[in-house]
Scaffold this active site. Structure first.
Site, PDB file in Angstrom:
ATOM      1  N   LYS A 136      -2.019   3.337  -3.856  1.00 18.12           N
ATOM      2  CA  LYS A 136      -2.851   3.692  -2.701  1.00 18.12           C
ATOM      3  C   LYS A 136      -2.380   5.022  -2.142  1.00 18.12           C
ATOM      4  O   LYS A 136      -1.182   5.203  -1.909  1.00 18.12           O
ATOM      5  CB  LYS A 136      -2.698   2.642  -1.602  1.00 18.12           C
ATOM      6  CG  LYS A 136      -3.632   1.474  -1.727  1.00 18.12           C
ATOM      7  CD  LYS A 136      -3.558   0.709  -0.419  1.00 18.12           C
ATOM      8  CE  LYS A 136      -4.260  -0.600  -0.486  1.00 18.12           C
ATOM      9  NZ  LYS A 136      -4.110  -1.332   0.778  1.00 18.12           N
ATOM     10  N   GLU A 178       9.419  -4.413   5.667  1.00 18.29           N
ATOM     11  CA  GLU A 178       8.555  -4.675   4.501  1.00 18.29           C
ATOM     12  C   GLU A 178       9.254  -5.618   3.516  1.00 18.29           C
ATOM     13  O   GLU A 178       8.595  -6.397   2.830  1.00 18.29           O
ATOM     14  CB  GLU A 178       8.175  -3.359   3.798  1.00 18.29           C
ATOM     15  CG  GLU A 178       7.370  -2.390   4.654  1.00 18.29           C
ATOM     16  CD  GLU A 178       5.959  -2.864   5.017  1.00 18.29           C
ATOM     17  OE1 GLU A 178       5.483  -3.870   4.462  1.00 18.29           O
ATOM     18  OE2 GLU A 178       5.342  -2.209   5.889  1.00 18.29           O
ATOM     19  N   LYS A 212       5.490  -6.747  -4.890  1.00 22.33           N
ATOM     20  CA  LYS A 212       4.315  -5.870  -4.800  1.00 22.33           C
ATOM     21  C   LYS A 212       3.682  -5.699  -6.186  1.00 22.33           C
ATOM     22  O   LYS A 212       2.458  -5.734  -6.326  1.00 22.33           O
ATOM     23  CB  LYS A 212       4.712  -4.526  -4.195  1.00 22.33           C
ATOM     24  CG  LYS A 212       3.500  -3.653  -3.969  1.00 22.33           C
ATOM     25  CD  LYS A 212       3.463  -2.940  -2.660  1.00 22.33           C
ATOM     26  CE  LYS A 212       2.103  -2.267  -2.464  1.00 22.33           C
ATOM     27  NZ  LYS A 212       2.115  -1.170  -1.555  1.00 22.33           N
ATOM     28  N   GLU A 222      -7.712  -4.643  -4.223  1.00 24.38           N
ATOM     29  CA  GLU A 222      -7.727  -5.349  -2.943  1.00 24.38           C
ATOM     30  C   GLU A 222      -9.002  -6.138  -2.687  1.00 24.38           C
ATOM     31  O   GLU A 222      -9.661  -5.975  -1.658  1.00 24.38           O
ATOM     32  CB  GLU A 222      -7.466  -4.355  -1.802  1.00 24.38           C
ATOM     33  CG  GLU A 222      -6.986  -5.047  -0.568  1.00 24.38           C
ATOM     34  CD  GLU A 222      -6.302  -4.110   0.421  1.00 24.38           C
ATOM     35  OE1 GLU A 222      -5.565  -3.211  -0.011  1.00 24.38           O
ATOM     36  OE2 GLU A 222      -6.510  -4.294   1.609  1.00 24.38           O
ATOM     37  N   ARG A 226      -4.339  -8.923  -2.951  1.00 20.63           N
ATOM     38  CA  ARG A 226      -3.641  -7.744  -2.428  1.00 20.63           C
ATOM     39  C   ARG A 226      -3.646  -7.721  -0.902  1.00 20.63           C
ATOM     40  O   ARG A 226      -2.778  -7.112  -0.285  1.00 20.63           O
ATOM     41  CB  ARG A 226      -4.244  -6.464  -3.009  1.00 20.63           C
ATOM     42  CG  ARG A 226      -3.382  -5.266  -2.707  1.00 20.63           C
ATOM     43  CD  ARG A 226      -3.686  -4.043  -3.521  1.00 20.63           C
ATOM     44  NE  ARG A 226      -2.823  -2.960  -3.073  1.00 20.63           N
ATOM     45  CZ  ARG A 226      -2.630  -1.840  -3.720  1.00 20.63           C
ATOM     46  NH1 ARG A 226      -3.216  -1.620  -4.867  1.00 20.63           N
ATOM     47  NH2 ARG A 226      -1.832  -0.905  -3.240  1.00 20.63           N
ATOM     48  N   ASN A 230      -1.030  -7.324   3.494  1.00 20.81           N
ATOM     49  CA  ASN A 230      -1.396  -6.876   4.828  1.00 20.81           C
ATOM     50  C   ASN A 230      -0.856  -7.803   5.915  1.00 20.81           C
ATOM     51  O   ASN A 230      -1.094  -7.584   7.098  1.00 20.81           O
ATOM     52  CB  ASN A 230      -2.927  -6.804   4.917  1.00 20.81           C
ATOM     53  CG  ASN A 230      -3.365  -5.777   5.914  1.00 20.81           C
ATOM     54  OD1 ASN A 230      -2.821  -4.670   5.932  1.00 20.81           O
ATOM     55  ND2 ASN A 230      -4.311  -6.129   6.755  1.00 20.81           N
ATOM     56  N   HIS A 233       0.194  -6.503   9.191  1.00 22.95           N
ATOM     57  CA  HIS A 233      -0.265  -5.115   9.305  1.00 22.95           C
ATOM     58  C   HIS A 233      -1.522  -4.957  10.150  1.00 22.95           C
ATOM     59  O   HIS A 233      -1.799  -3.863  10.632  1.00 22.95           O
ATOM     60  CB  HIS A 233      -0.512  -4.516   7.914  1.00 22.95           C
ATOM     61  CG  HIS A 233       0.764  -4.128   7.231  1.00 22.95           C
ATOM     62  ND1 HIS A 233       1.761  -5.040   6.955  1.00 22.95           N
ATOM     63  CD2 HIS A 233       1.224  -2.937   6.785  1.00 22.95           C
ATOM     64  CE1 HIS A 233       2.757  -4.421   6.363  1.00 22.95           C
ATOM     65  NE2 HIS A 233       2.471  -3.146   6.247  1.00 22.95           N
ATOM     66  N   HIS A 237      -1.033  -2.131  12.630  1.00 19.60           N
ATOM     67  CA  HIS A 237      -1.796  -0.880  12.767  1.00 19.60           C
ATOM     68  C   HIS A 237      -2.349  -0.714  14.178  1.00 19.60           C
ATOM     69  O   HIS A 237      -2.394   0.398  14.718  1.00 19.60           O
ATOM     70  CB  HIS A 237      -2.941  -0.837  11.749  1.00 19.60           C
ATOM     71  CG  HIS A 237      -2.451  -0.662  10.334  1.00 19.60           C
ATOM     72  ND1 HIS A 237      -3.199  -1.015   9.243  1.00 19.60           N
ATOM     73  CD2 HIS A 237      -1.294  -0.181   9.840  1.00 19.60           C
ATOM     74  CE1 HIS A 237      -2.518  -0.750   8.143  1.00 19.60           C
ATOM     75  NE2 HIS A 237      -1.340  -0.252   8.483  1.00 19.60           N
ATOM     76  N   HIS A 249       6.501   2.302  11.955  1.00 19.16           N
ATOM     77  CA  HIS A 249       5.615   1.383  11.220  1.00 19.16           C
ATOM     78  C   HIS A 249       6.284   0.002  11.085  1.00 19.16           C
ATOM     79  O   HIS A 249       5.657  -1.028  11.348  1.00 19.16           O
ATOM     80  CB  HIS A 249       5.338   2.004   9.841  1.00 19.16           C
ATOM     81  CG  HIS A 249       4.453   1.202   8.953  1.00 19.16           C
ATOM     82  ND1 HIS A 249       3.103   1.048   9.184  1.00 19.16           N
ATOM     83  CD2 HIS A 249       4.719   0.514   7.810  1.00 19.16           C
ATOM     84  CE1 HIS A 249       2.584   0.300   8.226  1.00 19.16           C
ATOM     85  NE2 HIS A 249       3.539  -0.037   7.383  1.00 19.16           N
TER      86      HIS A 249
HETATM   87  N1  NAD Z   1       0.342   3.678   0.160  1.00 21.42           N
HETATM   88  C1  NAD Z   1       0.737   2.493   0.546  1.00 21.42           C
HETATM   89  O1  NAD Z   1       0.489   1.492  -0.132  1.00 21.42           O
HETATM   90  C2  NAD Z   1       1.548   2.355   1.799  1.00 21.42           C
HETATM   91  C3  NAD Z   1       2.209   1.166   2.081  1.00 21.42           C
HETATM   92  C4  NAD Z   1       3.008   1.092   3.218  1.00 21.42           C
HETATM   93  C5  NAD Z   1       3.129   2.178   4.063  1.00 21.42           C
HETATM   94  N2  NAD Z   1       2.460   3.327   3.757  1.00 21.42           N
HETATM   95  C6  NAD Z   1       2.593   4.503   4.623  1.00 21.42           C
HETATM   96  O2  NAD Z   1       3.929   4.970   4.578  1.00 21.42           O
HETATM   97  C7  NAD Z   1       4.163   5.752   5.753  1.00 21.42           C
HETATM   98  C8  NAD Z   1       5.536   5.471   6.289  1.00 21.42           C
HETATM   99  O3  NAD Z   1       6.491   5.827   5.341  1.00 21.42           O
HETATM  100  P1  NAD Z   1       8.038   6.017   5.747  1.00 21.42           P
HETATM  101  O4  NAD Z   1       8.453   4.905   6.611  1.00 21.42           O
HETATM  102  O5  NAD Z   1       8.773   6.299   4.499  1.00 21.42           O
HETATM  103  O6  NAD Z   1       7.976   7.273   6.718  1.00 21.42           O
HETATM  104  P2  NAD Z   1       8.223   8.842   6.497  1.00 21.42           P
HETATM  105  O7  NAD Z   1       7.679   9.305   5.219  1.00 21.42           O
HETATM  106  O8  NAD Z   1       7.772   9.493   7.739  1.00 21.42           O
HETATM  107  O9  NAD Z   1       9.811   8.939   6.392  1.00 21.42           O
HETATM  108  C9  NAD Z   1      10.568   8.564   7.499  1.00 21.42           C
HETATM  109  C10 NAD Z   1      11.581   9.640   7.894  1.00 21.42           C
HETATM  110  O10 NAD Z   1      12.686   9.522   7.020  1.00 21.42           O
HETATM  111  C11 NAD Z   1      12.998  10.794   6.450  1.00 21.42           C
HETATM  112  N3  NAD Z   1      13.533  10.512   5.123  1.00 21.42           N
HETATM  113  C12 NAD Z   1      12.904   9.889   4.098  1.00 21.42           C
HETATM  114  N4  NAD Z   1      13.753   9.720   3.077  1.00 21.42           N
HETATM  115  C13 NAD Z   1      14.939  10.246   3.454  1.00 21.42           C
HETATM  116  C14 NAD Z   1      16.215  10.365   2.838  1.00 21.42           C
HETATM  117  N5  NAD Z   1      16.450   9.860   1.637  1.00 21.42           N
HETATM  118  N6  NAD Z   1      17.192  11.010   3.510  1.00 21.42           N
HETATM  119  C15 NAD Z   1      16.961  11.494   4.758  1.00 21.42           C
HETATM  120  N7  NAD Z   1      15.805  11.390   5.413  1.00 21.42           N
HETATM  121  C16 NAD Z   1      14.804  10.774   4.766  1.00 21.42           C
HETATM  122  C17 NAD Z   1      11.695  11.556   6.481  1.00 21.42           C
HETATM  123  O11 NAD Z   1      11.944  12.940   6.502  1.00 21.42           O
HETATM  124  C18 NAD Z   1      11.082  11.065   7.786  1.00 21.42           C
HETATM  125  O12 NAD Z   1      11.607  11.787   8.872  1.00 21.42           O
HETATM  126  C19 NAD Z   1       3.047   5.417   6.718  1.00 21.42           C
HETATM  127  O13 NAD Z   1       2.165   6.505   6.796  1.00 21.42           O
HETATM  128  C20 NAD Z   1       2.354   4.230   6.079  1.00 21.42           C
HETATM  129  O14 NAD Z   1       0.971   4.182   6.367  1.00 21.42           O
HETATM  130  C21 NAD Z   1       1.686   3.436   2.660  1.00 21.42           C
END
Ligand code: NAD
Length: 335
Positions: A136, A178, A212, A222, A226, A230, A233, A237, A249
Site C-alpha cells: 500500500k 502495531e 501481515k 482488502e 486484510r 485495521n 485504526h 485515524h 500513529h
Molecule cells: N502503507 C501501509 O500499509 C501503512 C501501514 C501502517 C502505517 N502506514 C503509515 O506509516 C506512517 C508512519 O510511519 P512511521 O511511524 O515510520 O513514521 P515516520 O516515517 O514519520 O518516522 C518516524 C520518525 O522516525 C525517524 N526515523 C525513522 N527511522 C529512523 C532511524 N532508523 N533512525 C533515526 N530516526 C529514524 C523519522 O525521521 C521520523 O522522524 C504513517 O503515515 C502511516 O499512515 C502505512
C-alpha cells in the site's frame, strides 16, 4: 530469513545492509539509484549508504520528516526533483525511511512515468513490521489520511533491524503498538511477549511481519481479511485527525484498539471480558496511553472519512477473542 509476498521477497537479517550492493546488483543493471529519504535519516545514513552502495551512482531526494510530508505538495516536489535529476523510467528508486517515506516514495514510484521500480528499506519499527509490507502506498489529503494512493509492489523489501539502534525511543514504542495489534488479531505469542518485555528480538520482528504477510497473501486488495489489520485504526485515524496529526500513529491506534475492545464487550461481541484490562495494562506499561483514557465520543464525528466507510456503511473490526478478529458492516456509534 526470506519471506515471499505475492511476487516479491522480504529479506530480514541483522546486518543485511552489508549485502545491499550485492543484492541490488542481482536485480538492477544500471548505475544510477535515486534514494528518497527524510532529513533525519539523511544526516545519519548518508555516508553509510554511499559507502555500502559502492557500485552505484547515488542521488538523494530529501523530504522533511513527519506526516505533513505525505502531501500532494511534497509529492509534486519529489516528482519534479527526480525529473530534474534525470531519473528515467528504467532507473531504480529506494524508499529509505519510516512509513512516511515508504508511503510517499511508493506512491511516487507507482505513478511517475506510470510506474518505476523501487525497493523498500524500512528504518522504523512501524515501517519494518507494517507499512513496508503489503504494497500500500499513498498520501494524505485535508479530508483524511491515505485517501489517495495505489497498491504497488516493491521489487524487494530489505529489513535490517540494525537501523533500530538509532530510532528514537518514542518511535520505537510507536511501532510496538502495531506489534501488539499483530498479537491481538493473529499471533497471540506476540501479545504474551509484550506482557513481559518491550525490547523485541529479530524473532518477534519476523513473527509480526509474518502476520501481515499471511493476511495480505490471503487478501491483497482488502476485500475482507486484510481489514483485520485495521483493528484499532478506525478510531486511530479519527484521533489523529482530531489532533491534526500532532499525535503519534501508534498512540492513536493504541487508544483505537482499546475503544474497539470496549465497544466489543458492550455489544456482546468480545467474549473475553478481561481482554480490555489486559491490553490496557500493556499499553500503560509501554507508555503508549495515559490515564485518564481519552473519551472516544469526541472522535465519532471523524469516522465518516474513514476509508472503511463504504457505500453500505462503516466496516469495523472487533475481536471475538485474542487472535479472532471479526468485521461488522454498517456499524453505528452514537455520541
Ligand atoms: N502503507 C501501509 O500499509 C501503512 C501501514 C501502517 C502505517 N502506514 C503509515 O506509516 C506512517 C508512519 O510511519 P512511521 O511511524 O515510520 O513514521 P515516520 O516515517 O514519520 O518516522 C518516524 C520518525 O522516525 C525517524 N526515523 C525513522 N527511522 C529512523 C532511524 N532508523 N533512525 C533515526 N530516526 C529514524 C523519522 O525521521 C521520523 O522522524 C504513517 O503515515 C502511516 O499512515 C502505512
Amino acid at each position: 530469513m526470506k519471506l515471499v509476498l505475492k511476487n516479491y521477497n522480504i529479506l530480514i537479517q541483522n546486518h543485511l545492509l552489508n549485502q545491499l550492493n550485492l543484492e541490488i546488483k542481482k536485480l538492477y543493471q544500471h548505475q544510477d539509484i535515486f534514494i528518497i529519504t527524510d532529513e533525519n535519516l539523511y544526516k545519519i545514513y548518508h555516508d553509510t549508504l554511499k559507502k555500502e552502495l559502492y557500485d552505484f551512482h547515488i542521488h538523494f531526494v530529501v523530504i522533511k520528516p513527519g506526516e505533513h510530508s505525505k502531501s500532494l505538495k511534497t509529492y509534486q516536489e519529489v516528482v519534479s526533483k527526480l525529473i530534474d535529476l534525470g531519473m528515467r523510467r528504467n532507473h531504480l528508486m529506494i524508499a529509505f525511511g519510516g512509513g512516511v517515506v515508504g508511503d510517499l516514495a511508493g506512491f511516487v514510484a507507482a505513478t511517475l512515468y506510470r510506474g518505476v521500480s523501487f525497493i523498500q528499506i524500512p528504518t522504523s519499527l512501524l515501517a519494518m513490521v507494517d507499512s513496508s509490507i503489503g504494497s500500500k502506498t499513498g498520501i494524505d489529503l485535508d479530508e483524511g489520511k491515505n485517501l489517495v494512493g495505489a497498491f504497488y509492489d516493491p521489487k524487494v523489501v530489505f529489513i535490517d533491524p540494525i537501523f533500530l539502534e538509532t530510532l528514537p525511543e518514542e518511535e520505537y514504542k510507536n511501532g510496538l503498538a502495531e506489534v501488539l495489534k499483530a498479537g491481538l488479531i493473529d499471533d497471540v505469542s506476540l501479545f504474551e511477549y509484550l506482557k513481559k518485555y518491550e525490547k523485541l528480538t529479530i524473532d518477534e520482528i519476523i513473527k509480526a511481519i509474518q502476520v501481515k504477510q499471511r493476511i495480505v497473501t490471503k487478501d491483497p486488495f482488502e476485500k475482507h481479511e486484510r481489514m483485520y489489520l485495521n483493528f484499532g485504526h478506525t478510531f486511530g485515524h479519527a484521533i489523529e485527525k482530531h489532533f491534526q496529526y500532532a499525535i503519534k500513529h501508534g498512540v492513536a491506534v493504541s487508544y483505537g484498539m482499546l475503544f474497539s475492545l470496549e465497544e466489543g464487550i458492550k455489544r456482546g461481541i468480545t467474549k473475553d471480558k478481561t481482554l480490555y484490562d489486559e491490553t490496557k495494562t500493556i499499553l500503560l506499561r509501554l507508555g503508549l496511553i495515559n490515564e485518564p483514557i481519552l473519551d472516544k465520543k469526541q472522535f465519532i464525528k471523524y469516522l465518516q472519512f474513514d476509508k472503511k466507510h463504504l457505500a453500505d456503511g462503516l466496516r469495523f473490526v472487533f475481536l471475538e477473542d485474542k487472535g479472532n478478529p471479526i468485521i461488522q458492516k454498517g456499524v453505528v456509534f452514537n455520541d
